[in-house]
Write a protein that holds these residues in place. Structure first.
Motif, PDB file in Angstrom:
ATOM      1  N   GLY A 105       0.743  -1.260  -0.023  1.00 16.30           N
ATOM      2  CA  GLY A 105      -0.081  -0.083   0.029  1.00 16.30           C
ATOM      3  C   GLY A 105       0.787   1.184   0.204  1.00 16.30           C
ATOM      4  O   GLY A 105       0.431   2.351   0.252  1.00 16.30           O
ATOM      5  N   GLN A 106       2.055   1.143  -0.184  1.00 20.98           N
ATOM      6  CA  GLN A 106       2.859   2.277  -0.290  1.00 20.98           C
ATOM      7  C   GLN A 106       3.833   2.352  -1.775  1.00 20.98           C
ATOM      8  O   GLN A 106       4.145   1.622  -2.103  1.00 20.98           O
ATOM      9  CB  GLN A 106       4.091   2.076   0.830  1.00 20.98           C
ATOM     10  CG  GLN A 106       3.550   2.027   2.078  1.00 20.98           C
ATOM     11  CD  GLN A 106       4.412   1.916   3.312  1.00 20.98           C
ATOM     12  OE1 GLN A 106       5.619   1.570   3.124  1.00 20.98           O
ATOM     13  NE2 GLN A 106       4.196   1.874   4.778  1.00 20.98           N
ATOM     14  N   GLY A 107       4.067   3.684  -2.140  1.00 22.42           N
ATOM     15  CA  GLY A 107       4.626   3.849  -3.307  1.00 22.42           C
ATOM     16  C   GLY A 107       6.108   3.556  -3.118  1.00 22.42           C
ATOM     17  O   GLY A 107       6.655   3.419  -1.972  1.00 22.42           O
ATOM     18  N   HIS A 108       6.893   3.636  -4.330  1.00 19.33           N
ATOM     19  CA  HIS A 108       8.377   3.445  -4.514  1.00 19.33           C
ATOM     20  C   HIS A 108       8.819   4.005  -5.629  1.00 19.33           C
ATOM     21  O   HIS A 108       8.083   4.296  -6.492  1.00 19.33           O
ATOM     22  CB  HIS A 108       8.809   2.119  -4.060  1.00 19.33           C
ATOM     23  CG  HIS A 108       8.285   1.062  -5.293  1.00 19.33           C
ATOM     24  ND1 HIS A 108       8.956   1.172  -6.795  1.00 19.33           N
ATOM     25  CD2 HIS A 108       7.110   0.340  -5.395  1.00 19.33           C
ATOM     26  CE1 HIS A 108       8.092   0.254  -7.363  1.00 19.33           C
ATOM     27  NE2 HIS A 108       7.276  -0.279  -6.741  1.00 19.33           N
ATOM     28  N   PRO A 109       9.950   4.526  -5.640  1.00 13.78           N
ATOM     29  CA  PRO A 109      10.671   5.380  -6.851  1.00 13.78           C
ATOM     30  C   PRO A 109      10.794   4.168  -7.960  1.00 13.78           C
ATOM     31  O   PRO A 109      10.597   2.993  -7.844  1.00 13.78           O
ATOM     32  CB  PRO A 109      11.950   5.656  -6.455  1.00 13.78           C
ATOM     33  CG  PRO A 109      12.100   5.609  -4.943  1.00 13.78           C
ATOM     34  CD  PRO A 109      10.911   4.462  -4.692  1.00 13.78           C
ATOM     35  N   HIS A 110      10.994   4.527  -9.354  1.00 15.05           N
ATOM     36  CA  HIS A 110      11.051   3.618 -10.433  1.00 15.05           C
ATOM     37  C   HIS A 110      12.066   2.639 -10.117  1.00 15.05           C
ATOM     38  O   HIS A 110      13.095   2.710  -9.225  1.00 15.05           O
ATOM     39  CB  HIS A 110      11.613   4.539 -11.733  1.00 15.05           C
ATOM     40  CG  HIS A 110      11.642   3.941 -12.836  1.00 15.05           C
ATOM     41  ND1 HIS A 110      12.654   3.156 -13.324  1.00 15.05           N
ATOM     42  CD2 HIS A 110      10.766   3.815 -13.874  1.00 15.05           C
ATOM     43  CE1 HIS A 110      12.224   2.470 -14.590  1.00 15.05           C
ATOM     44  NE2 HIS A 110      11.208   3.061 -14.630  1.00 15.05           N
ATOM     45  N   TRP A 111      12.026   1.553 -10.553  1.00 17.13           N
ATOM     46  CA  TRP A 111      12.937   0.455 -10.570  1.00 17.13           C
ATOM     47  C   TRP A 111      14.230   0.582 -10.688  1.00 17.13           C
ATOM     48  O   TRP A 111      15.186   0.091  -9.869  1.00 17.13           O
ATOM     49  CB  TRP A 111      12.551  -0.709 -10.960  1.00 17.13           C
ATOM     50  CG  TRP A 111      12.417  -0.954 -12.386  1.00 17.13           C
ATOM     51  CD1 TRP A 111      11.263  -0.497 -13.221  1.00 17.13           C
ATOM     52  CD2 TRP A 111      13.481  -1.442 -13.221  1.00 17.13           C
ATOM     53  NE1 TRP A 111      11.658  -0.716 -14.481  1.00 17.13           N
ATOM     54  CE2 TRP A 111      12.873  -1.069 -14.624  1.00 17.13           C
ATOM     55  CE3 TRP A 111      14.595  -2.051 -13.239  1.00 17.13           C
ATOM     56  CZ2 TRP A 111      13.682  -1.508 -15.901  1.00 17.13           C
ATOM     57  CZ3 TRP A 111      15.333  -2.214 -14.249  1.00 17.13           C
ATOM     58  CH2 TRP A 111      14.994  -2.196 -15.686  1.00 17.13           C
ATOM     59  N   LEU A 112      14.766   1.459 -11.612  1.00 19.22           N
ATOM     60  CA  LEU A 112      16.012   1.630 -11.960  1.00 19.22           C
ATOM     61  C   LEU A 112      16.794   2.423 -10.813  1.00 19.22           C
ATOM     62  O   LEU A 112      17.610   2.379 -10.542  1.00 19.22           O
ATOM     63  CB  LEU A 112      16.109   2.525 -13.325  1.00 19.22           C
ATOM     64  CG  LEU A 112      15.992   1.622 -14.710  1.00 19.22           C
ATOM     65  CD1 LEU A 112      15.914   2.280 -15.757  1.00 19.22           C
ATOM     66  CD2 LEU A 112      17.421   0.681 -14.660  1.00 19.22           C
ATOM     67  N   THR A 113      15.877   3.378 -10.225  1.00 15.73           N
ATOM     68  CA  THR A 113      16.249   4.198  -9.318  1.00 15.73           C
ATOM     69  C   THR A 113      16.513   3.415  -8.099  1.00 15.73           C
ATOM     70  O   THR A 113      17.648   3.637  -7.196  1.00 15.73           O
ATOM     71  CB  THR A 113      15.192   5.624  -8.894  1.00 15.73           C
ATOM     72  OG1 THR A 113      14.997   6.234  -9.974  1.00 15.73           O
ATOM     73  CG2 THR A 113      15.869   6.297  -7.884  1.00 15.73           C
ATOM     74  N   LEU A 114      15.718   2.227  -7.706  1.00 18.46           N
ATOM     75  CA  LEU A 114      15.844   1.594  -6.554  1.00 18.46           C
ATOM     76  C   LEU A 114      17.262   0.619  -6.690  1.00 18.46           C
ATOM     77  O   LEU A 114      17.846   0.396  -5.631  1.00 18.46           O
ATOM     78  CB  LEU A 114      14.740   0.562  -6.383  1.00 18.46           C
ATOM     79  CG  LEU A 114      13.547   1.254  -5.747  1.00 18.46           C
ATOM     80  CD1 LEU A 114      12.422   0.330  -5.975  1.00 18.46           C
ATOM     81  CD2 LEU A 114      13.435   1.757  -4.631  1.00 18.46           C
ATOM     82  N   LEU A 115      17.724   0.670  -7.976  1.00 18.72           N
ATOM     83  CA  LEU A 115      18.929  -0.317  -8.219  1.00 18.72           C
ATOM     84  C   LEU A 115      20.136   0.733  -8.049  1.00 18.72           C
ATOM     85  O   LEU A 115      21.191   0.235  -8.326  1.00 18.72           O
ATOM     86  CB  LEU A 115      18.882  -0.933  -9.787  1.00 18.72           C
ATOM     87  CG  LEU A 115      17.872  -2.071  -9.950  1.00 18.72           C
ATOM     88  CD1 LEU A 115      17.942  -2.596 -11.346  1.00 18.72           C
ATOM     89  CD2 LEU A 115      18.268  -3.190  -8.882  1.00 18.72           C
ATOM     90  N   GLY A 116      19.995   1.641  -7.795  1.00 24.16           N
ATOM     91  CA  GLY A 116      20.937   2.794  -7.715  1.00 24.16           C
ATOM     92  C   GLY A 116      21.498   3.612  -9.089  1.00 24.16           C
ATOM     93  O   GLY A 116      22.663   3.947  -9.004  1.00 24.16           O
ATOM     94  N   LEU A 117      20.676   3.571 -10.120  1.00 31.20           N
ATOM     95  CA  LEU A 117      20.938   3.613 -11.222  1.00 31.20           C
ATOM     96  C   LEU A 117      20.009   4.821 -11.907  1.00 31.20           C
ATOM     97  O   LEU A 117      20.111   5.484 -12.974  1.00 31.20           O
ATOM     98  CB  LEU A 117      20.629   2.589 -12.482  1.00 31.20           C
ATOM     99  CG  LEU A 117      21.404   1.313 -11.928  1.00 31.20           C
ATOM    100  CD1 LEU A 117      20.784   0.281 -13.056  1.00 31.20           C
ATOM    101  CD2 LEU A 117      22.783   1.567 -12.320  1.00 31.20           C
ATOM    102  N   GLY A 118      19.274   5.891 -10.859  1.00 32.62           N
ATOM    103  CA  GLY A 118      18.571   6.733 -10.969  1.00 32.62           C
ATOM    104  C   GLY A 118      19.393   8.042 -10.305  1.00 32.62           C
ATOM    105  O   GLY A 118      20.147   8.077  -9.840  1.00 32.62           O
ATOM    106  N   PRO A 119      18.277   8.901 -10.410  1.00 34.00           N
ATOM    107  CA  PRO A 119      17.075   9.296 -11.060  1.00 34.00           C
ATOM    108  C   PRO A 119      16.981   9.265 -12.298  1.00 34.00           C
ATOM    109  O   PRO A 119      18.242   9.430 -13.042  1.00 34.00           O
ATOM    110  CB  PRO A 119      16.457  10.559 -10.353  1.00 34.00           C
ATOM    111  CG  PRO A 119      17.660  11.313 -10.210  1.00 34.00           C
ATOM    112  CD  PRO A 119      18.885  10.475  -9.891  1.00 34.00           C
TER     113      PRO A 119
END
Length: 493
Positions: free
Chosen positions: A473-487
């Motif tokens: 029920g909670q949002g999260h950043p784009h998956w590339l950002t979560l991998l340390g490749l973002g924003p």
């Protein structure tokens, strides 16, 4: 009257000019005829046709030329790492395909080892992110053992959100292996009301060792497929027996007086007997399988006690026919007999839900069961609407609320672990990652499947959300950002 170029022009309204322009472009009448019909000059006709032609050219011509610059994108090392990770995960590209893409489109020489290092770094980060979410919101878990070649892969999926909380390759699939991974998941909050799985012994024993009394319901998909396979095999055997009888019958007719001892007649009689026996067996087993699918294991059906009686009757009938083909019938009959309570566990869950609906709306439980059974009938049939009208008359204003409640209860009652089977089909398209990254590629794929947002779904609540967002029920950043490749880099016009 022929009006020349210099003749006076009668003003035409806008709609008239449109009609004139369309007629001129159509070319069905000459310009002179159109000028006469509308009482205008030929020059005026040509002008309207030119306007219409220009409007069409403008409508169908590309808004931007092929060589126009649409936007600018700064190529940084971070962006290149995003491309290296996104191409294999989104486009299923091989590592050599990534090298070729960067070389041909960007003129950038990148080695295969560099691509491998970027993917390995992304995999390590994905493993960290995979352990972050709290799994306490999962109420129904789906477990299965899928295979990558000869290697078993243990998989676990949340039935509601499709979040994959377990995806690991192991050398064994015994109780100890399953138990260790389920205990690890329990430390992250996973304690579902029940799970659904096939009849795998190691899987079930491991769950019992790790979670004690947590029920493990049977997966109706696998047993139905096994039963359908038996029915189809017996049908093919019956067809083969019919073909052999026809061949012998044709041979007997041609033999005539060349078979004085009647050997062909004896063979034909035996073939007829075998055909009748095979056809009868195939027909009976097909009927039993259809009963099992439509009446016993169907979601909309009678209560648990009645289903058990029907289930036992089906097993008994199979056992009675087992001597006719024990090699094929016995494995199916034993599987059904041993899994009865697990396969019918969903019916007990549904019974509790329907009883709660009856109490909440002060409606007799048999009427609630009738509303459930109505879901078996196609909505396009007359029988459905007749039953719908009868129930509505009996419920005195409570029908729509109750019917919707029954529909929701049935939608939340699960019978199979088909989501895990779907997961297996999605994994197979990433064989190149398995070859380059080894078993750790499953961590990267589990991360992608859990954090990539659904572009479309039959369930409206899933569209535009990821499985992790649906579960927590909670949002999260784009998956590339979560991998340390973002924003992600915004484009500049």
């Amino acid at each position: 009257m022929d009006r020349g170029v210099g003749a006076a022009v009668r003003p035409l309204p806008e709609s008239g000019r449109k009609v004139l322009a369309i007629q001129a472009l159509a070319g069905t009448d000459t310009v002179s005829d159109l000028a006469a019909q509308h009482e205008v000059s030929r020059k005026f006709v040509y002008q309207q046709a030119h306007k219409a032609s220009a409007a069409l050219d403008d409508a169908f011509s590309p808004a931007v030329r092929d060589d126009d610059v649409l936007f600018e994108l700064a190529v940084t090392k971070t962006w290149l790492r995003q491309v290296i990770v996104a191409l294999p995960l989104i486009c299923r590209s091989s590592c050599r395909g990534v090298v070729e893409f960067l070389r041909d489109l960007l003129g950038l020489p990148v080695s295969l080892g560099q691509v491998h290092d970027v993917l390995q770094a992304a995999t390590r980060q994905a493993s960290v992110v995979n352990d972050e979410p709290d799994l306490s919101g999962i109420r129904v878990g789906l477990h299965d053992e899928i295979f990558q070649g000869a290697t078993p892969v243990l998989a676990g999926v949340d039935a509601r959100s499709t979040y994959c909380y377990l995806l690991v390759a192991e050398q064994h699939r015994d109780a100890d292996t399953w138990g260790v991974h389920l205990l690890d998941a329990a430390e992250r909050g996973l304690r579902p009301d029940y799970t659904i799985a096939d009849a795998g012994r190691g899987l079930r024993a491991g769950q019992q060792a790790a979670w004690g009394d947590t029920p493990c319901h049977g997966d109706v998909f696998h047993i139905q497929r096994q039963c359908e396979g038996l029915a189809n095999t017996l049908s093919r055997l019956a067809t083969g027996a019919t073909t052999r009888r026809k061949v012998l019958q044709a041979g007997t007719s041609r033999a005539g007086e060349r078979d004085p001892e009647g050997k062909l007649d004896v063979q034909l009689e035996q073939a007829r007997h075998a055909e009748a026996q095979a056809s009868c067996l195939a027909r009976d087993v097909r009927t039993l399988v259809q009963w099992l699918r439509h009446d016993i294991l169907a979601l909309a059906g009678p209560d648990l006690a009645t289903r058990r009686e029907l289930f036992d009757f089906t097993v008994a009938e199979l056992m009675a026919r087992e001597p006719e083909d024990p090699r094929r019938i016995r494995p199916v009959r034993v599987a059904l007999q041993n899994q009865r309570d697990n396969l019918l566990a969903f019916a007990g869950v549904l019974d509790v839900e329907l009883a709660a609906i009856a109490r909440a709306h002060a409606v007799p439980e048999p009427l609630v069961r009738e509303a459930c059974m109505l879901h078996r009938v196609p909505t396009t049939s007359t029988a459905y609407w007749q039953g719908w009208s009868e129930l509505r008359a009996q419920m005195r204003g409570k029908f729509h609320i109750l019917f919707n409640a029954v529909h929701r209860a049935m939608a939340s009652t699960l019978r199979s672990s088909s989501l895990v089977e779907n997961l297996n089909s999605r994994l197979r398209t990433y064989f190149t990652l398995r070859r380059h990254l080894g078993g750790s590629y499953l961590d990267l794929l589990r991360f992608l499947l859990n954090h990539r947002r659904f572009l479309r779904s039959r369930h409206a609540e899933r569209q535009g959300k990821s499985p992790r967002e649906l579960m927590t029920g909670q949002g999260h950043p784009h998956w590339l950002t979560l991998l340390g490749l973002g924003p992600l880099q915004p484009r500049r016009a």
